[in-house]
Design a protein around this motif. Structure first.
Motif, short mmCIF file in Angstrom:
data_model
loop_
_atom_site.label_atom_id
_atom_site.label_comp_id
_atom_site.label_asym_id
_atom_site.label_seq_id
_atom_site.Cartn_x
_atom_site.Cartn_y
_atom_site.Cartn_z
N LEU A 1 -2.79 12.17 -4.89
CA LEU A 1 -4.24 12.42 -4.15
C LEU A 1 -4.33 10.98 -3.39
N HIS A 2 -4.68 11.06 -2.06
CA HIS A 2 -4.79 9.92 -1.03
C HIS A 2 -5.72 10.31 -0.11
N ILE A 3 -6.38 9.39 0.61
CA ILE A 3 -7.09 9.45 1.84
C ILE A 3 -6.09 9.62 2.76
N GLU A 4 -6.31 10.26 3.98
CA GLU A 4 -5.31 10.61 4.82
C GLU A 4 -4.84 9.55 5.72
N GLN A 5 -5.79 8.59 5.96
CA GLN A 5 -5.45 7.44 6.80
C GLN A 5 -5.21 7.49 8.25
N GLY A 6 -5.86 8.78 8.56
CA GLY A 6 -5.54 9.21 9.96
C GLY A 6 -6.83 10.23 10.29
N TYR B 1 3.64 5.73 4.70
CA TYR B 1 4.57 5.90 3.49
C TYR B 1 3.76 5.64 2.36
N HIS B 2 3.80 6.31 1.19
CA HIS B 2 3.44 6.17 -0.14
C HIS B 2 4.32 6.06 -1.05
N ASP B 3 4.14 5.54 -2.39
CA ASP B 3 4.94 5.55 -3.42
C ASP B 3 5.60 6.93 -3.59
N ALA C 1 2.03 -2.87 -6.60
CA ALA C 1 2.23 -3.41 -5.23
C ALA C 1 3.00 -2.50 -4.24
N GLU C 2 1.95 -1.44 -4.14
CA GLU C 2 2.39 -0.41 -2.79
C GLU C 2 2.31 -1.21 -1.59
N GLU C 3 1.36 -2.27 -1.41
CA GLU C 3 1.29 -3.00 -0.39
C GLU C 3 2.30 -4.09 -0.08
N TYR D 1 -10.92 2.87 -1.00
CA TYR D 1 -10.31 4.02 -1.08
C TYR D 1 -9.02 4.16 -1.21
N ASP D 2 -8.33 3.55 -0.39
CA ASP D 2 -6.85 3.74 -0.26
C ASP D 2 -6.27 3.36 -1.35
N GLY D 3 -5.41 4.41 -2.01
CA GLY D 3 -4.83 4.12 -3.36
C GLY D 3 -5.99 4.67 -4.42
N VAL D 4 -7.12 3.75 -4.35
CA VAL D 4 -8.07 4.14 -5.66
C VAL D 4 -8.58 5.33 -5.93
N SER E 1 -1.57 6.58 -7.78
CA SER E 1 -1.43 6.00 -6.67
C SER E 1 -1.27 4.46 -7.16
N HIS E 2 -1.93 3.58 -6.25
CA HIS E 2 -1.98 2.32 -6.32
C HIS E 2 -3.59 1.62 -6.28
N ILE E 3 -3.82 0.53 -6.95
CA ILE E 3 -4.97 -0.23 -6.91
C ILE E 3 -4.95 -1.52 -6.15
#
Ligand SMILES: [Zn+2]
Length: 412
Positions: A191-196, A360-362, A126-128, A92-95, A81-83
């Motif tokens: 693997l990612h947090i839901e963000q919802g 959306y994600h990578d 740069a996911e963001e 937590y997002d990405g991490v 994922s991304h950092i």
């Protein structure tokens, strides 16, 4: 195979990574290629090398940390994922997907498992969209969704080009070499947090993503005419902000009446020029973000925006110019990966639900060249992209365990 997740180490690594930030704790701000990002990358590289992984960077700084399988020429099983983190974000997002992915690999190593396919952790650049205005820069280049020529035209707000910035950060080489062949991956799981809020509301610990919503973003420039707030009478006005207001409401209405709850549209930026209390707005810039799981419905909202823009422009005698920044198709997750995830949940007696990713994600872009799926864990109140973003240790450990089991099944 006895898989044990080193909970304390994983949690302390999440804390350690959060310390690389341009803001005071608990706020995490880590924009790509800033000193904080480069320090975090160096720290990640050291953790990967400690685990015996071979680390390489591509020209955009995507980081591959590889555990070679017994058949090193077989397609790779990937995770990651991304950092990078937007301004004023959390830990937590990405991490969770990066450090959880690393811990999943270490747990497999400790268990005595030996993969046939190499397993590689991928940290995306740069996911963001903060710095270059486009999200998932690294994965767009990896998948060929963004051409090197288009990437070279990107600049940050200081006017520096992507090539200047990446070279300064130590990432040279040709952008043409970043794209991966479609035979590179056997499978990729993020693997990612839901963000919802859905998993938390339903008290379900894990979500397996079957579809990633299609995002589109546009910039809108509205030009009317300015003047003195006292001197110009109402019939003579061509107020750009009044036109923008109508347009914003038309966009909201198009999303609300699409016929599906999955349609969302947001105007998140509204810059008013000249921005003085006694001056009629002559110019307004808007950012528009439209998403849906269904491409036709998403495109219908974009059409409605264009139709409304023409009508408002004619009625108010202002010019409205729309610029499309990106319009990506939705992504379907691959059964080979989502089945492996669900079988891993079953094996460990964990309940899960299938769900759609509205962010959306990578993985959306890696899905263009590889079978992908995502595993979501709950986050408190569904909060993300804010400092009080939080995922519970038990959920992080469960997600990491299921990821490890899944990587083993795919790499065996
Ligand atoms: Zn993310």
């Amino acid at each position: 195979m006895n898989l044990e997740i080193d909970r304390n180490r994983l949690l302390s690594e999440i804390e350690a990574l959060a310390s690389f930030s341009e803001a005071e704790p608990p706020v995490v701000t880590r924009i790509v290629f800033t000193p904080a990002d480069l320090k975090a990358r160096a720290w990640m590289k050291a953790r990967c090398e400690e685990a015996g992984l071979t680390v390489r960077y591509d020209a955009i700084g995507n980081t591959f940390a590889r555990w070679s399988g017994s058949n090193p020429s077989a397609p790779v099983v990937g995770t990651g994922s991304h950092i990078d983190a937007i301004p004023n974000a959390g830990k937590y997002d990405g991490v969770v997907g990066v450090l959880g992915g690393l811990e999943a690999i270490r747990a497999l190593q400790r268990s005595g498992f030996r993969p046939k396919h190499s397993i590689a952790l991928l940290i995306f650049t740069a996911e963001e969209p903060t710095r270059f205005g486009i999200g998932c820069l690294g994965s767009r280049l990896l998948s060929g969704t963004l051409s090197p020529d288009a990437a070279r035209k990107l600049t940050d707000k200081t006017g520096a080009t992507l090539d200047q910035i990446r070279t300064r950060a130590g990432f040279g080489g040709k952008l043409e070499a970043v794209k991966l062949p479609s035979s590179y991956y056997k499978a990729f799981a993020e693997l990612h947090i839901e963000q919802g809020p859905l998993l938390e509301c339903d008290h379900i610990p894990l979500g397996i993503v079957t579809k990633i919503a299609a995002p589109a973003s546009l910039r809108v420039l509205i030009e009317g005419s300015g003047g003195h707030a006292g001197g110009v009478l109402m019939p003579d006005r061509h107020d750009a902000l009044c036109a923008a207001s109508e347009l914003i409401l038309a966009i909201e209405s198009a999303a609300r009446t699409s016929g599906a709850i999955d349609t969302v549209a947001t105007v998140g930026i509204c810059e008013v020029f000249p921005g003085a209390v006694n001056s009629i707005p002559s110019q307004v810039r808007l950012s528009v973000d439209i998403r849906d799981t269904d491409l036709n419905r998403r495109d219908a909202v974009m059409q409605a925006l264009e139709t409304a823009a023409r009508a408002i422009s004619a009625k108010r005698q202002v010019s409205i110019h729309t610029e499309l920044l990106n319009a990506d198709a939705p992504g379907d997750c691959a059964p080979i990966v989502s089945d492996a995830l669900s079988q891993s949940c079953v094996k460990h007696g964990l309940t899960f639900r299938s769900m759609v990713s509205r962010a959306y994600h990578d993985s959306l872009f890696i899905g263009r060249i590889a079978p992908v799926a995502m595993l979501f864990i709950p986050c408190r109140n569904g909060y993300s992209h804010r400092p009080d973003e939080y995922a519970a240790p038990d959920d992080i450990v469960r997600g990491t365990l299921v990821l490890a089991e899944t990587l083993a099944a795919l790499a065996a």
